[in-house]
Design a protein around this motif. Structure first.
Motif, short mmCIF file in Angstrom:
data_model
loop_
_atom_site.label_atom_id
_atom_site.label_comp_id
_atom_site.label_asym_id
_atom_site.label_seq_id
_atom_site.Cartn_x
_atom_site.Cartn_y
_atom_site.Cartn_z
N SER A 1 7.82 -0.52 1.70
CA SER A 1 9.23 -0.82 1.83
C SER A 1 9.76 -0.40 3.07
N ASP A 2 10.14 0.89 3.14
CA ASP A 2 11.09 1.48 4.17
C ASP A 2 10.19 2.06 5.16
N GLY A 3 9.06 2.40 5.04
CA GLY A 3 8.11 2.87 6.02
C GLY A 3 7.98 4.30 5.70
N HIS A 4 6.96 4.99 6.35
CA HIS A 4 6.66 6.45 6.45
C HIS A 4 7.07 6.91 7.66
N SER B 1 0.99 -1.23 -0.01
CA SER B 1 0.12 -0.10 0.13
C SER B 1 1.03 1.40 -0.02
N THR B 2 0.57 2.24 -0.54
CA THR B 2 1.14 3.67 -0.68
C THR B 2 0.25 4.78 0.18
N ARG B 3 -0.82 4.46 0.62
CA ARG B 3 -2.02 4.97 1.31
C ARG B 3 -2.47 4.54 2.70
N ALA B 4 -2.47 5.42 3.82
CA ALA B 4 -3.01 4.87 5.00
C ALA B 4 -3.35 6.16 5.72
N LYS B 5 -3.85 5.97 6.98
CA LYS B 5 -4.34 6.97 7.77
C LYS B 5 -3.51 6.78 9.40
N LEU B 6 -2.95 8.08 9.75
CA LEU B 6 -2.34 7.79 11.33
C LEU B 6 -3.21 8.53 12.30
N THR B 7 -3.84 7.70 13.04
CA THR B 7 -4.64 8.51 14.13
C THR B 7 -3.86 8.58 15.53
N VAL B 8 -4.07 9.57 16.15
CA VAL B 8 -3.44 9.89 17.43
C VAL B 8 -4.61 10.21 18.45
N SER B 9 -4.85 9.29 19.38
CA SER B 9 -6.09 9.39 20.31
C SER B 9 -5.62 9.61 21.83
N VAL C 1 -7.24 12.68 16.65
CA VAL C 1 -6.37 13.60 15.30
C VAL C 1 -6.11 12.59 14.30
N THR C 2 -6.30 12.83 12.91
CA THR C 2 -6.03 11.90 11.97
C THR C 2 -5.28 12.57 10.98
N SER C 3 -4.14 11.99 10.20
CA SER C 3 -3.11 12.61 9.36
C SER C 3 -3.11 11.56 8.13
N GLU C 4 -3.42 11.93 6.99
CA GLU C 4 -3.31 11.04 6.00
C GLU C 4 -1.76 10.76 5.56
N ILE C 5 -1.58 9.64 5.15
CA ILE C 5 -0.30 9.32 4.65
C ILE C 5 -0.26 8.77 3.18
N ASN C 6 0.46 9.32 2.35
CA ASN C 6 0.36 9.13 0.89
C ASN C 6 1.93 9.00 0.67
N ASP C 7 2.39 7.90 0.54
CA ASP C 7 4.10 7.61 0.29
C ASP C 7 4.24 6.47 -0.33
N GLU C 8 5.03 6.39 -1.33
CA GLU C 8 5.66 5.09 -2.07
C GLU C 8 6.51 4.18 -1.21
N ASN C 9 7.06 4.98 -0.32
CA ASN C 9 7.94 4.00 0.62
C ASN C 9 7.14 3.46 1.89
#
Length: 182
Positions: free
Chosen positions: A146-149, A85-93, A135-143
Motif C-alpha cells: 500500500s504505502d510502501g516500505h 505482497s508483504t515480503r521482498a528483498k532489497l539488493t544494492v549492487s 548486499v541484500t536486505s530482507e523486507i517484511n512489511d505489511e505496508n
C-alpha cells in the motif's frame, strides 16, 4: 545342430530379459506444469546524485585504509512497493568492492582504490559481498503493497588502500538499487 539350438535359445532368453522393462512400462504418463506469478515491484529514491562532502588531499594522504573520513556522510531515502505482497528483498549492487566497501573511481575514471564508500541500511552496517558485489536486505512489511516500505541508505567516505596517492578531483561510484518480491 544341438549347439545351434542352445545358442539360439540363450540369445532369445537374453533378448526377453533386456526387453522386459519396456514391456512393463505404463502406457500413460503424467506431467505437472506450474508457474509462479510474482507481485509487481517498484523502487524509487529521493535523489539520484549524492555529494557527501569535501576533503583536502593532504588529509586523505594521512589516513589508514578503511579509516572514516570525518564529515563525509550522506543519505538516500528508498521506497519499495510490491503489490499484493508483504515480503521482498532489497539488493544494492556496485561495480567494484574491496573489504566489503564500495571502491570509488578516480577523477581519471580509474579504480585506483584511493577512496571507498561504506554503506548502512537503516543505521545497520551493510557489508558488500566481494564476489557478488552486492548486499541484500530482507523486507517484511505489511505496508509494502500500500504505502510502501522505506529504507535509508547512508553512505560514508572511507580511505582506500592507496589513499596516499590521492590527487585533487571527484571520486565517485554508482550503485544500483533493486527490489524483488519473495
Amino acid at each position: 545342430m544341438m549347439k545351434f539350438y542352445i545358442a539360439r535359445i540363450s540369445l532369445l532368453s537374453l533378448l526377453m530379459l533386456t526387453a522386459a522393462p519396456v514391456a512393463l512400462a505404463a502406457n500413460t504418463a503424467t506431467v505437472t506444469i506450474s508457474a509462479t506469478v510474482l507481485a509487481d515491484c517498484s523502487v524509487t529514491v529521493n535523489q539520484s546524485v549524492l555529494d557527501i562532502g569535501r576533503i583536502a588531499v593532504s588529509e586523505l594522504h594521512d589516513k589508514a585504509k578503511n579509516a572514516a573520513l570525518d564529515g563525509m556522510v550522506g543519505s538516500v531515502d528508498v521506497t519499495s512497493k510490491c503489490g499484493d505482497s508483504t515480503r521482498a528483498k532489497l539488493t544494492v549492487s556496485t561495480q567494484t568492492v574491496a573489504d566489503k566497501s564500495i571502491v570509488a573511481s578516480s577523477p581519471s575514471g580509474v579504480e585506483a582504490d584511493v577512496m571507498r564508500f561504506g554503506l548502512k541500511i537503516d543505521d545497520k552496517a551493510a557489508d558488500f559481498d566481494d564476489a557478488s558485489k552486492s548486499v541484500t536486505s530482507e523486507i517484511n512489511d505489511e505496508n509494502l503493497s500500500s504505502d510502501g516500505h522505506k529504507d535509508t541508505l547512508t553512505f560514508s567516505g572511507l580511505a582506500g588502500a592507496n589513499s596516499g596517492k590521492a590527487t585533487a578531483g571527484s571520486y565517485s561510484a554508482t550503485v544500483t538499487v533493486k527490489v524483488e518480491p519473495e
